[in-house]
Scaffold this active site. Sequence first.
Site, PDB file in Angstrom:
ATOM      1  N   ARG A 619       0.833  -1.190   0.000  1.00  0.00           N
ATOM      2  CA  ARG A 619       0.000   0.000   0.000  1.00  0.00           C
ATOM      3  C   ARG A 619       0.876   1.252   0.000  1.00  0.00           C
ATOM      4  O   ARG A 619       1.820   1.352   0.773  1.00  0.00           O
ATOM      5  CB  ARG A 619      -0.844  -0.032   1.268  1.00  0.00           C
ATOM      6  CG  ARG A 619      -1.854   1.060   1.386  1.00  0.00           C
ATOM      7  CD  ARG A 619      -2.608   0.780   2.656  1.00  0.00           C
ATOM      8  NE  ARG A 619      -3.695   1.693   2.869  1.00  0.00           N
ATOM      9  CZ  ARG A 619      -4.352   1.744   4.025  1.00  0.00           C
ATOM     10  NH1 ARG A 619      -4.017   0.932   5.011  1.00  0.00           N
ATOM     11  NH2 ARG A 619      -5.332   2.585   4.177  1.00  0.00           N
ATOM     12  N   GLU A 696      14.962   1.162  -1.042  1.00  0.00           N
ATOM     13  CA  GLU A 696      16.023   0.358  -1.631  1.00  0.00           C
ATOM     14  C   GLU A 696      15.541  -0.391  -2.862  1.00  0.00           C
ATOM     15  O   GLU A 696      16.270  -0.522  -3.846  1.00  0.00           O
ATOM     16  CB  GLU A 696      16.578  -0.602  -0.578  1.00  0.00           C
ATOM     17  CG  GLU A 696      17.283   0.169   0.515  1.00  0.00           C
ATOM     18  CD  GLU A 696      17.800  -0.726   1.609  1.00  0.00           C
ATOM     19  OE1 GLU A 696      19.000  -0.995   1.626  1.00  0.00           O
ATOM     20  OE2 GLU A 696      16.987  -1.159   2.454  1.00  0.00           O
TER      21      GLU A 696
HETATM   22 MO1  MOS Z   1      20.402   0.977   4.339  1.00  0.00          MO
HETATM   23  S1  MOS Z   1      21.905   0.330   3.174  1.00  0.00           S
HETATM   24  O1  MOS Z   1      19.860  -0.370   5.088  1.00  0.00           O
HETATM   25  O2  MOS Z   1      20.575   2.475   4.970  1.00  0.00           O
END
Ligand code: MOS
Length: 729
Positions: A619, A696
Site C-alpha cells: 500500500r 532500496e
Molecule cells: Mo540501508 S543500506 O539499510 O541504509
Amino acid sequence: MIIGKPLDRVDGPAKVTGAAKYAADQHIPGLTHAVLVTSAIARGKIIRIDTGQAARSPGVLSVITHHNGPRFAYQPPKHPWIYGQTHVPLQNDVIYHSGQIVAVVIADTLERARYAATLIQIDYAVETPEISVEANLDKAFIPERGPFNLRYEYRRGDAHGALATAPVRVSGRYRTSMQHHNPMEPTATTAVWDGDHLTLYETTQALAFTRQKTAEMLGVDQKQVRVVSPYLGGGFGAKGYVWPHTFITAAIARSLGRPVKLVLTRAQSYTMHGHRAETVQELSVGATRDGTITAFVHSAVSQTSMLNEVSWEEMDATTQLYACPNAELTRRVVRLNLGTPTPMRAPLSVGGYALESIMDELSHATGVNPLELRLRNYSTHNPENPSQPWGTGKFLRDCYELGAKLFDWPHRLPRPRSTRRDGGWIGVGMATAFHPTYVSAATVSIRMDADGKALVRSATQDIGTGTYTIVTQTVADALGVPAKSVRFELGDTNFAPSAPSIGSRTAASVGTAAHHAGSALKDKVIAIAVADHRSPLYGIPAAQVTAADGQLFHRLDPRRRETYADVLRRHGPVDSEAVWPAAPGISRSYGAVFAEVTVDDATGEVRVTRLVGAFDIGRVLNAKTARSQAIGGMIWGLGTALTEHTIVDEHLGRILTANLSGYLVPVEADVPDVDIAFVDKADPAASDIGAKGVGELASNGATAAIANAVCHATGRRVRDLPITPDKLL
Ligand code: MOS
C-alpha cells in the site's frame, strides 16, 4: 482517507527555512571543536608523531594520539554488526588503511582546531598496501556469519549437475565498483556530558544502536545516554551503524569536561563510515531452449578490510526471484588495506545487477523476449521454500504489465546494434527489481490534549524519506482527524523505543505501530464518550461510533456527534501506546524497470533517454514521498550503471575521488524524465497497514536495465560497472 494522499512533507517548512536543527546545528555553551587527522599511508606503522607545535597553537585544548588516546573498558566483538567496525583507532601505532584516525585536535574554535591539525608531523614505516580484489582472488575466504546471520553459502538441488546437462548455458563474469554513500548532510556528532549523563546529537539512522554501543564502549548504563537526531540529510547506510568517531568524541568530551563537536569532512566520510564493497562475480544460468531456467550457480568475491571480515552484498535475488529447482550461491571476501565496508542503499542491487544481466544474456541466447523470459520463470512460491506460497502479496506480474505499457516495451526487439538516431546507437533494456521486506519492533505513543490535537512520539528516524509525513497521515487516518491535528516527534531516545531506519523498514514497522496506537486512542475516546451522559453519544454501543474529520459520530444516526476536543475538554488528555513486534519478513517488494539509451558513436557516451519503473511496494502511504523515493532510487541505479566509482590509487592505497568533485553522482543533465507507477495493493503479510519498503527496492533494477539497453544499442556486453565511455570504444 488521508493515507495514500500526496501530502506535502510536514517537516518541509522547517527544513527550507532553516528552523530544522541538525546534529551539527546545536548551540551549546562552552562547545569545543574536534578535528581529525588521518593516516596518509594505507599500511605500515607510525614511527614518530610530533604534536608539540599543535599543542602550543592558540586555542588548542588537547591533542590526542595513540600515546594518550581514550582507553575503553570494552572490546567490541569480532563481527561488526551494529558496530560499523570493531577496531578502535588511537590504541596503537598500526595503520590498516589510508584515512584511519591517527590524531584528534580539540580547540575552542573550528578554525583553530583545523589549523593546529596541520601542524602535527608524522613519520611512518610504509608497507605496500593490498588494494585489488582481482589480485587477491586466490586468497578469498568465506567469512564468519556473525550475529546478523549473513548468508554466505546456499544450495538447493544439484546446480552444477543441472548446469552441465542444460541445453542452453550462459556464463558471465561481472564486476561492480566500490562506492560511497555521500549523504548531503555530513556525518556529525556532538557529545555533551552533564555529570555522568551523556547527550549525543548524532547523525544516526538508528538511535537505539547508537545508544547501546556508545554506552557499551564508555562503560555506562544505556539509561545514562540520550541520543538526539530529529533531522537527517540522508544516510544511505553510512549512518546505520556505530563508528568509532562517535564514541571517541564522547570519551574525549568526558575526559576534557567540555562538550565536543565533530563534523567529518567530505573526504573523511570516504574512510570513516563504510562504503559499498567492490565485487567480482561469476554467474552461470542453465535453461531449456524455451528459456525455462533449470540452474543458477553464482559466486561472488567482495572486498573486506584488515579489521573485520564481512560482506553485505547479499545475492538473494538469484535464489529467490525466479522459479528454479537448482541453485548454488557462494560469497567470499578478500582482505584489503581499505576501510571496512558497510551496507549501502540496496546492498542487493550488486547481485541483482549480475542476475538481471545474465537474464538478458539468456534472452539473447534463447531468442525469448526479456519480458517474456521473466514471465516464463515467474515464481508463485518461494523457490527456497516450496511450501511457502508468495500468496496474495506478490504483484510482480502487475509491475511487468504496468511498466511495459508505460514504456511501450516491444514484443519483438530489433536486433542489437541495428537502430540509429542522431549519430548514435539506440537500445532498450529491462530488469526486475527485488527487495526483502524487513520489519523491526516499533513503539508509538500518542497523547491527545483538550484541544483535540494529537502529539505522537517514537524513537525512530526520518532519514529524509518522509517518516514524519507518513506517520502523521497514518495516525490521522486511524483517529479520523485532519493531518493538521497530528504532530509527530521523533529522533530522541527519550521517546518510546522504535525501529532503526535501515533495510527500508521504517514505514512498515513504525507505520504499523502508529496505526495501532491511533486506533487504540480512538477506541479509548469513544469508550469515554459513550459512557458520559453529557455526550450526544451517550449510551450508543461503542462499535456503532466512528470518527472522521475530528468528529465522533453514530454510524446509523450521524447527527449524534461531537468532536474529540468536546470529549477531552470534559475528561482531560488521553494517552495510548502501541508496540508492534518484530516480524519475520516473509514478503518481498518487486518492480520492473525499463530503460532506453543512446550511445554516441564517436565518444562512447551513454545517455539514458527514457526510464520507467513500476513498483509493488504494497500500500502506498503517500503518493508524493513514495514517488520521490522511486525517482531517487532509479537515478541512484543510473549512477551505478554509468558514473559512480570510488577510485583508489594502486600504489598508495589512497582514495582519489574523495569528494563530490571527483566522485561522479548523476546530475540533473544526466537524468531523463523518469516515469513511475505503483501497483498500490496492500500486502497484509508485510505489515498490518499493508506497506512494504520502497527506498532500496527502487534503486534495484535500473542499473541492469540500463546496462542491458547499452548492450542492445551497441551489441557489446560490458560486464564491468560503471559503463564509462572508454569501455565502449
Ligand atoms: Mo540501508 S543500506 O539499510 O541504509
